[in-house]
Write a protein that holds these residues in place. Structure first.
Motif, mmCIF file in Angstrom:
data_model
loop_
_atom_site.group_PDB
_atom_site.id
_atom_site.type_symbol
_atom_site.label_atom_id
_atom_site.label_comp_id
_atom_site.label_asym_id
_atom_site.label_seq_id
_atom_site.Cartn_x
_atom_site.Cartn_y
_atom_site.Cartn_z
ATOM 1 N N ILE A 50 70.461 82.421 32.256
ATOM 2 C CA ILE A 50 69.303 81.586 32.574
ATOM 3 C C ILE A 50 69.631 80.710 33.777
ATOM 4 O O ILE A 50 70.643 79.997 33.767
ATOM 5 C CB ILE A 50 68.913 80.709 31.363
ATOM 6 N N GLN A 52 69.909 77.615 36.152
ATOM 7 C CA GLN A 52 70.118 76.243 35.702
ATOM 8 C C GLN A 52 68.832 75.420 35.743
ATOM 9 O O GLN A 52 68.583 74.594 34.878
ATOM 10 C CB GLN A 52 71.188 75.570 36.585
ATOM 11 N N ARG A 53 67.999 75.653 36.752
ATOM 12 C CA ARG A 53 66.776 74.844 36.872
ATOM 13 C C ARG A 53 65.744 75.186 35.795
ATOM 14 O O ARG A 53 64.799 74.438 35.575
ATOM 15 C CB ARG A 53 66.160 75.031 38.256
ATOM 16 N N TYR A 54 65.919 76.342 35.120
ATOM 17 C CA TYR A 54 65.007 76.726 34.045
ATOM 18 C C TYR A 54 65.592 76.495 32.653
ATOM 19 O O TYR A 54 64.936 76.798 31.651
ATOM 20 C CB TYR A 54 64.622 78.197 34.175
ATOM 21 N N ASP A 55 66.790 75.983 32.598
ATOM 22 C CA ASP A 55 67.460 75.766 31.325
ATOM 23 C C ASP A 55 67.155 74.363 30.815
ATOM 24 O O ASP A 55 67.536 73.369 31.450
ATOM 25 C CB ASP A 55 68.971 75.944 31.484
ATOM 26 N N TYR A 59 68.524 69.559 31.604
ATOM 27 C CA TYR A 59 67.815 68.294 31.783
ATOM 28 C C TYR A 59 68.037 67.356 30.594
ATOM 29 O O TYR A 59 68.084 66.140 30.757
ATOM 30 C CB TYR A 59 66.314 68.560 31.948
ATOM 31 N N THR A 67 67.497 78.415 22.075
ATOM 32 C CA THR A 67 66.860 78.509 23.386
ATOM 33 C C THR A 67 66.980 79.924 23.943
ATOM 34 O O THR A 67 65.997 80.510 24.419
ATOM 35 C CB THR A 67 67.490 77.512 24.368
ATOM 36 N N ILE A 71 63.849 82.623 24.613
ATOM 37 C CA ILE A 71 63.621 83.210 25.928
ATOM 38 C C ILE A 71 63.716 84.728 25.868
ATOM 39 O O ILE A 71 62.940 85.448 26.506
ATOM 40 C CB ILE A 71 64.621 82.622 26.947
#
Length: 232
Positions: A50, A52-55, A59, A67, A71
């Protein structure tokens, strides 16, 4: 000596309470453990791929179990949706044509695909019935799962005498993950009313967990015993 029966009774009650609690807690604990083990296994396969910006864990800075599994389910559903239209089907056919040119890969792919199509196909009658056959000798009966009628060359060769043959799967006890595929005359199979799930539980438990059987047409037994007249 007067306290001995009371002590034995107390020990017996404690033992029964412990066994009752074990029967309640053990299946629940094992189910929870298997569920989280499967979720962790799926996450370990999917999460590393995945971005990183969509994991969400990037955040929140907290590990979120499931998760990767969620997905994966979404991606598989999207692929299935795209595979139904013309463009998606063309892409799938192109990818399969490439796999079919690889000697070893095409054999594995065809076998896995055929198994999944047979198991997941809604109209399939595979393993929807249980039966009994005489095995390993006359007078000894073994539980089998009905896989369906004999087809193709096997049906042509075995049905030559007019006797319809069916395929049955005979699994071992207590782990029914392997076994024997046999073709036997339909007349030699005693069909059962139990479901494959009930048959699997019977096999895994070694015959200890037998499904409840209510013959058709048999009246339901009364919950309260009839009151007999005095003196009878």
């Amino acid at each position: 000596m007067s306290d001995s029966p009371e002590r034995i009774s107390l020990a017996g009650r404690l033992r029964n309470n412990f066994l009752t609690g074990l029967i309640i807690c053990a299946p629940l604990a094992i189910t929870i453990w298997l569920t989280f083990t499967f979720i962790d296994w799926a996450d370990s396969w999917v999460t590393p791929y995945i971005p990183q910006r969509y994991d969400p864990q990037y955040y929140l800075d907290v590990a979120i179990p499931g998760t990767g599994l969620l997905i994966a389910v979404l991606l598989i559903t999207i692929v299935g949706f795209l595979g139904k239209n013309l463009i998606g089907r063309s892409i799938v056919n192109f990818g399969e044509s490439i796999l079919h040119r690889m000697p070893l890969v095409r054999t594995i792919y065809r076998s896995v695909k055929q198994i999944l199509e047979t198991v997941l196909k809604e109209q399939s009658t595979s393993f929807k019935k249980c039966g009994l056959i005489e095995f390993p000798s006359p007078g000894m009966w073994a539980l089998v799962f009905i896989s369906g009628d004999a087809q193709g060359e096997i049906a042509a060769k075995l049905n030559a005498d007019g006797e319809e043959m069916i395929g049955v799967f005979l699994p071992p006890t207590p782990v029914p993950t392997a076994g024997f595929l046999m073709f036997v005359p339909r007349s030699k199979v005693i069909m059962l009313d139990m479901t494959p799930e009930e048959g699997a539980r019977l096999l895994i438990s070694g015959g200890l967990i037998a499904p409840e059987y209510k013959p058709q047409g048999q009246p339901v037994p009364a919950l309260v015993a009839p009151i007999r007249p005095a003196g009878t």
